[in-house]
Write a protein that holds these residues in place. Structure first.
Motif, PDB file in Angstrom:
ATOM      1  N   SER A 188      16.741  16.222  -4.510  1.00 24.52           N
ATOM      2  CA  SER A 188      17.880  15.570  -3.838  1.00 24.52           C
ATOM      3  C   SER A 188      17.703  14.055  -3.711  1.00 24.52           C
ATOM      4  CB  SER A 188      18.089  16.171  -2.441  1.00 24.52           C
ATOM      5  OG  SER A 188      18.452  17.524  -2.523  1.00 24.52           O
ATOM      6  N   PRO A 189      17.502  13.348  -4.830  1.00 23.50           N
ATOM      7  CA  PRO A 189      17.274  11.898  -4.730  1.00 23.50           C
ATOM      8  C   PRO A 189      18.513  11.112  -4.322  1.00 23.50           C
ATOM      9  CG  PRO A 189      17.503  12.554  -7.019  1.00 23.50           C
ATOM     10  CD  PRO A 189      17.458  13.832  -6.221  1.00 23.50           C
ATOM     11  N   ILE A 190      19.700  11.732  -4.354  1.00 26.88           N
ATOM     12  CA  ILE A 190      20.909  11.054  -3.903  1.00 26.88           C
ATOM     13  C   ILE A 190      20.905  10.902  -2.387  1.00 26.88           C
ATOM     14  CG2 ILE A 190      23.432  11.224  -3.754  1.00 26.88           C
ATOM     15  CD1 ILE A 190      23.394  12.738  -6.388  1.00 26.88           C
ATOM     16  N   ARG A 191      20.328  11.888  -1.697  1.00 22.98           N
ATOM     17  CA  ARG A 191      20.420  11.893  -0.233  1.00 22.98           C
ATOM     18  C   ARG A 191      19.076  11.800   0.482  1.00 22.98           C
ATOM     19  NH1 ARG A 191      19.567  16.974   2.161  1.00 22.98           N
ATOM     20  NH2 ARG A 191      19.270  18.680   0.683  1.00 22.98           N
ATOM     21  N   ARG A 192      17.945  11.767  -0.264  1.00 25.96           N
ATOM     22  CA  ARG A 192      16.629  11.638   0.375  1.00 25.96           C
ATOM     23  C   ARG A 192      15.789  10.635  -0.388  1.00 25.96           C
ATOM     24  NH1 ARG A 192      15.629  18.048   0.741  1.00 25.96           N
ATOM     25  NH2 ARG A 192      14.926  17.606  -1.375  1.00 25.96           N
ATOM     26  N   TYR A 193      15.274   9.647   0.309  1.00 28.20           N
ATOM     27  CA  TYR A 193      14.464   8.612  -0.345  1.00 28.20           C
ATOM     28  C   TYR A 193      13.144   9.191  -0.840  1.00 28.20           C
ATOM     29  CZ  TYR A 193      12.760   3.937  -1.369  1.00 28.20           C
ATOM     30  OH  TYR A 193      12.302   2.812  -2.022  1.00 28.20           O
ATOM     31  N   ALA A 194      12.626  10.216  -0.160  1.00 27.66           N
ATOM     32  CA  ALA A 194      11.371  10.843  -0.591  1.00 27.66           C
ATOM     33  C   ALA A 194      11.471  11.300  -2.039  1.00 27.66           C
ATOM     34  CB  ALA A 194      11.043  12.025   0.314  1.00 27.66           C
ATOM     35  N   ASP A 195      12.593  11.918  -2.393  1.00 25.46           N
ATOM     36  CA  ASP A 195      12.779  12.445  -3.741  1.00 25.46           C
ATOM     37  C   ASP A 195      12.804  11.327  -4.778  1.00 25.46           C
ATOM     38  OD1 ASP A 195      13.945  14.093  -1.598  1.00 25.46           O
ATOM     39  OD2 ASP A 195      14.372  15.527  -3.187  1.00 25.46           O
ATOM     40  N   LEU A 196      13.405  10.202  -4.411  1.00 24.67           N
ATOM     41  CA  LEU A 196      13.462   9.065  -5.335  1.00 24.67           C
ATOM     42  C   LEU A 196      12.055   8.535  -5.621  1.00 24.67           C
ATOM     43  CD1 LEU A 196      15.002   6.989  -6.979  1.00 24.67           C
ATOM     44  CD2 LEU A 196      15.472   5.719  -4.857  1.00 24.67           C
ATOM     45  N   THR A 197      11.197   8.489  -4.600  1.00 20.03           N
ATOM     46  CA  THR A 197       9.825   8.028  -4.824  1.00 20.03           C
ATOM     47  C   THR A 197       9.064   9.001  -5.721  1.00 20.03           C
ATOM     48  OG1 THR A 197       8.858   9.122  -2.868  1.00 20.03           O
ATOM     49  CG2 THR A 197       9.816   6.938  -2.536  1.00 20.03           C
ATOM     50  N   VAL A 198       9.344  10.295  -5.582  1.00 22.22           N
ATOM     51  CA  VAL A 198       8.685  11.299  -6.421  1.00 22.22           C
ATOM     52  C   VAL A 198       9.149  11.151  -7.872  1.00 22.22           C
ATOM     53  CG1 VAL A 198       8.476  13.777  -6.875  1.00 22.22           C
ATOM     54  CG2 VAL A 198       8.278  12.920  -4.534  1.00 22.22           C
ATOM     55  N   HIS A 199      10.447  10.925  -8.077  1.00 17.43           N
ATOM     56  CA  HIS A 199      10.960  10.692  -9.435  1.00 17.43           C
ATOM     57  C   HIS A 199      10.222   9.516 -10.088  1.00 17.43           C
ATOM     58  CE1 HIS A 199      15.034  12.942  -9.697  1.00 17.43           C
ATOM     59  NE2 HIS A 199      14.238  13.552  -8.840  1.00 17.43           N
ATOM     60  N   ARG A 200      10.089   8.447  -9.337  1.00 20.52           N
ATOM     61  CA  ARG A 200       9.442   7.247  -9.895  1.00 20.52           C
ATOM     62  C   ARG A 200       7.977   7.507 -10.238  1.00 20.52           C
ATOM     63  NH1 ARG A 200      12.068   3.206  -5.383  1.00 20.52           N
ATOM     64  NH2 ARG A 200      14.048   2.794  -6.456  1.00 20.52           N
ATOM     65  N   ALA A 201       7.297   8.265  -9.385  1.00 23.98           N
ATOM     66  CA  ALA A 201       5.892   8.572  -9.659  1.00 23.98           C
ATOM     67  C   ALA A 201       5.761   9.391 -10.945  1.00 23.98           C
ATOM     68  CB  ALA A 201       5.286   9.334  -8.477  1.00 23.98           C
ATOM     69  N   LEU A 202       6.663  10.355 -11.139  1.00 23.32           N
ATOM     70  CA  LEU A 202       6.616  11.176 -12.341  1.00 23.32           C
ATOM     71  C   LEU A 202       6.972  10.362 -13.586  1.00 23.32           C
ATOM     72  CD1 LEU A 202       8.319  14.425 -10.983  1.00 23.32           C
ATOM     73  CD2 LEU A 202       5.888  14.055 -11.407  1.00 23.32           C
ATOM     74  N   ILE A 203       7.945   9.475 -13.469  1.00 23.81           N
ATOM     75  CA  ILE A 203       8.332   8.628 -14.603  1.00 23.81           C
ATOM     76  C   ILE A 203       7.148   7.765 -15.045  1.00 23.81           C
ATOM     77  CG2 ILE A 203       9.778   6.660 -15.261  1.00 23.81           C
ATOM     78  CD1 ILE A 203      11.970   7.923 -13.444  1.00 23.81           C
ATOM     79  N   ALA A 204       6.441   7.207 -14.059  1.00 27.74           N
ATOM     80  CA  ALA A 204       5.282   6.366 -14.378  1.00 27.74           C
ATOM     81  C   ALA A 204       4.150   7.202 -14.961  1.00 27.74           C
ATOM     82  CB  ALA A 204       4.819   5.629 -13.127  1.00 27.74           C
ATOM     83  N   GLY A 205       3.859   8.343 -14.337  1.00 22.56           N
ATOM     84  CA  GLY A 205       2.742   9.165 -14.788  1.00 22.56           C
ATOM     85  C   GLY A 205       2.955   9.761 -16.165  1.00 22.56           C
ATOM     86  N   LEU A 206       4.202  10.129 -16.466  1.00 21.93           N
ATOM     87  CA  LEU A 206       4.507  10.766 -17.753  1.00 21.93           C
ATOM     88  C   LEU A 206       4.989   9.771 -18.810  1.00 21.93           C
ATOM     89  CD1 LEU A 206       6.367  13.917 -16.343  1.00 21.93           C
ATOM     90  CD2 LEU A 206       4.052  13.837 -17.301  1.00 21.93           C
ATOM     91  N   LYS A 207       5.034   8.481 -18.399  1.00 22.67           N
ATOM     92  CA  LYS A 207       5.477   7.413 -19.310  1.00 22.67           C
ATOM     93  C   LYS A 207       6.859   7.717 -19.896  1.00 22.67           C
ATOM     94  CE  LYS A 207       0.786   5.919 -20.527  1.00 22.67           C
ATOM     95  NZ  LYS A 207       0.178   6.660 -19.414  1.00 22.67           N
ATOM     96  N   LEU A 208       7.790   7.977 -18.983  1.00 24.76           N
ATOM     97  CA  LEU A 208       9.153   8.321 -19.378  1.00 24.76           C
ATOM     98  C   LEU A 208      10.127   7.155 -19.201  1.00 24.76           C
ATOM     99  CD1 LEU A 208       9.399  11.942 -17.880  1.00 24.76           C
ATOM    100  CD2 LEU A 208       9.079  11.282 -20.271  1.00 24.76           C
ATOM    101  N   GLY A 209       9.616   5.953 -19.015  1.00 21.83           N
ATOM    102  CA  GLY A 209      10.485   4.796 -18.866  1.00 21.83           C
ATOM    103  C   GLY A 209       9.789   3.691 -18.109  1.00 21.83           C
ATOM    104  N   LYS A 210      10.478   2.560 -18.005  1.00 27.47           N
ATOM    105  CA  LYS A 210       9.929   1.392 -17.310  1.00 27.47           C
ATOM    106  C   LYS A 210      10.428   1.273 -15.871  1.00 27.47           C
ATOM    107  CE  LYS A 210       9.419  -1.237 -21.610  1.00 27.47           C
ATOM    108  NZ  LYS A 210       9.774  -2.490 -22.346  1.00 27.47           N
ATOM    109  N   ASP A 211      11.176   2.268 -15.408  1.00 27.32           N
ATOM    110  CA  ASP A 211      11.728   2.215 -14.059  1.00 27.32           C
ATOM    111  C   ASP A 211      10.989   3.157 -13.110  1.00 27.32           C
ATOM    112  OD1 ASP A 211      12.585   4.397 -15.457  1.00 27.32           O
ATOM    113  OD2 ASP A 211      14.727   4.090 -15.130  1.00 27.32           O
ATOM    114  N   GLY A 212       9.699   3.340 -13.348  1.00 24.22           N
ATOM    115  CA  GLY A 212       8.898   4.234 -12.521  1.00 24.22           C
ATOM    116  C   GLY A 212       8.274   3.537 -11.324  1.00 24.22           C
ATOM    117  N   GLN A 213       7.300   4.195 -10.739  1.00 25.96           N
ATOM    118  CA  GLN A 213       6.622   3.715  -9.537  1.00 25.96           C
ATOM    119  C   GLN A 213       5.931   2.380  -9.805  1.00 25.96           C
ATOM    120  OE1 GLN A 213       2.941   5.806  -8.214  1.00 25.96           O
ATOM    121  NE2 GLN A 213       4.172   6.404  -6.432  1.00 25.96           N
TER     122      GLN A 213
END
Length: 474
Positions: free
Chosen positions: A285-310
């Motif tokens: 639920s990253p639209i309504r919870r900031y916690a979820d947005l931080t988790v998305h960014r951590a995964l993007i950075a860890g999996l190298k799925l883009g430059k908009d990660g943590q």
């Protein structure tokens, strides 16, 4: 169904979530405001969103037939619902149909409408089969199984309450919930495997003091509760099953709920007791919870799925962020509850003098809280109105016990009350007890430090009594 011959009877599911990180960049003005709010807040007549409407209701909201950016996880389960593997993907998804829980449930039950009908065989039945498969593992895991009613307020076009009802409950809701839980588990496991610091959703086991108090209370109902070192949700489920369908079911459910710790956010993982999971992080639920947005960014950075990660800055502030969003969640829950109380008080103001059925939802030294059956409204019965007796507050059995009459008003008791006062500005309701109570158990009322007070005394000034904050959400 999984076409892998090595996973006969297994299923594959893709849980796709709006890719909010693609639009909300770390450190941007929109990100700073979202972090400040922490989460969206839901009132009966409006929503205070975490993100601007352009994001929450358009770019990151599913629209039938339109492409939307998503962050998804593909999960493979075996025939017993155990997860075999998972993989995170960024991409696009297109919604085939925007269906409500009711539409899906009625289609599965054999009553599809024009929108759900064409999707019943190719989509909905396979989805339902996958749900039944993963529920096998859930039953083995045995998370805490509390099923408490939730009341919904319907608002008319004039902004006033049109009615209050018990919220719908469909198995299709459980389907979505269970797949979201699985996606959240995958997020936590991947973050740990990638050695990325992340904000977990943690839920501690009940404290020793609360377990002792619960066991003492259950003993008064001739229920045995094991309060050993290795406490599990299954211990509570056994008790809940024993009282299911009896006169004590609501009361025991309430006391079990109150014995639980509050769920919070933290970068230090201790697991989630209620869900009986070792790793759990909010992802869905990253639209309504900031916690979820931080988790998305951590995964993007860890999996190298883009430059908009943590970023390094966000990483350094995870503890501070976790404490802040735990606070904003509690703040929102209190605001939502107070708002509902005020709407319902305004709704009932025209019914002063009317009689209602309800149950005792709280017991204090000063009186009883009563929750009405039809609206779920909470009101207060001052101890001074209970009659000409001296009442003791027995904390063990959650009751007020008359010293002379030996009548007891216990948590969960069915009662009939008359509405004496409604104060919309505070949400306060005052009742007078008309029917209820029963003979106190032997020894009740003699296990507290001090008496509660005398019934029939002059009434004090009425005000809305303080109550503890509700337990955290999953």
């Amino acid at each position: 169904p999984d076409d892998d011959p090595k996973n006969e009877g297994g299923v594959v599911a893709i849980v796709a979530i709006a890719d909010v990180a693609a639009y909300v960049k770390p450190g941007s003005p929109m990100d700073r405001e979202a972090r400040k709010r922490g989460n969206s807040t839901y009132f009966p007549d409006r929503v205070v969103p975490m993100l601007p409407e352009r994001i929450s209701n358009d770019l990151c909201s599913l629209v039938e037939g339109e492409d939307r950016a998503c962050f998804a996880v593909r999960i493979v389960f075996d025939r017993n619902g155990n997860k075999r593997s998972h993989e995170f993907i960024r991409g696009l998804m297109r919604s085939a149909a925007s269906l409500s829980y009711r539409q899906v449930q009625e289609a599965i039950d054999g009553r599809p409408d024009d929108a759900a009908g064409p999707l019943l065989e190719p989509v909905l039945k396979p989805l339902w089969h996958a749900y039944k498969v993963i529920m096998k593992a859930r039953e083995v895991r045995a998370p805490l199984d509390l099923d408490l009613p939730e009341h919904k307020i319907d608002i008319g076009e004039d902004g006033r309450i049109a009615g209050v009802r018990i919220g719908d409950k469909f198995e299709s809701m459980k389907l979505i919930e269970e797949f979201m839980i699985q996606a959240n588990v995958c997020a936590a496991e991947t973050a740990e495997a990638q050695r990325r610091s992340v904000i977990y959703r943690i839920h501690d086991a009940p404290s020793r003091e609360k377990l002792v108090a619960l066991a003492e209370f259950l003993a008064t109902l001739d229920l045995n509760f094991t309060k050993g070192e290795n406490i599990r949700p299954a211990n509570f489920n056994r008790i809940l099953k024993q009282v299911d369908g009896t006169e004590h079911d609501r009361m025991v459910s309430d006391v079990v709920l109150r014995s639980q710790a509050q769920a919070v956010y933290s970068p230090d993982n201790i697991g989630h007791f209620g869900l009986n999971l070792r790793r759990y992080a909010h992802f869905t639920s990253p639209i309504r919870r900031y916690a979820d947005l931080t988790v998305h960014r951590a995964l993007i950075a860890g999996l190298k799925l883009g430059k908009d990660g943590q970023t390094d800055d966000e990483l350094a502030e995870l503890t501070e962020i976790a404490e802040h969003i735990s606070m904003t969640e509690r703040r929102s829950m209190l605001a939502e509850r107070d708002s509902k109380d005020r709407f319902i008080a305004a709704f009932l103001e025209a019914r002063i003098g009317a009689e209602f059925t309800g149950r005792v939802s709280g017991v204090t030294r000063f009186g009883l809280f009563v929750k009405l059956d039809d609206t779920g409204a909470d009101g207060f019965v001052p101890i001074s109105t209970l009659g000409g007796d001296f009442f003791h507050h027995d904390e063990i059995i959650h009751a007020l016990v008359g010293q002379r009459t030996r009548i007891a008003y216990r948590l969960g008791d069915a009662v009939r009350v008359r509405l004496e006062e409604a104060v919309p500005v505070t949400g306060g309701l005052r009742f007078e007890l008309l029917e209820g109570g029963s003979e106190a158990p032997k020894g009740a009322g003699r296990r507290t430090r001090s008496p509660a007070g005398r019934g029939g005394a002059k009434r004090g000034k009425y005000g809305k009594s303080p109550r503890k904050a509700p337990r955290g959400r999953r």
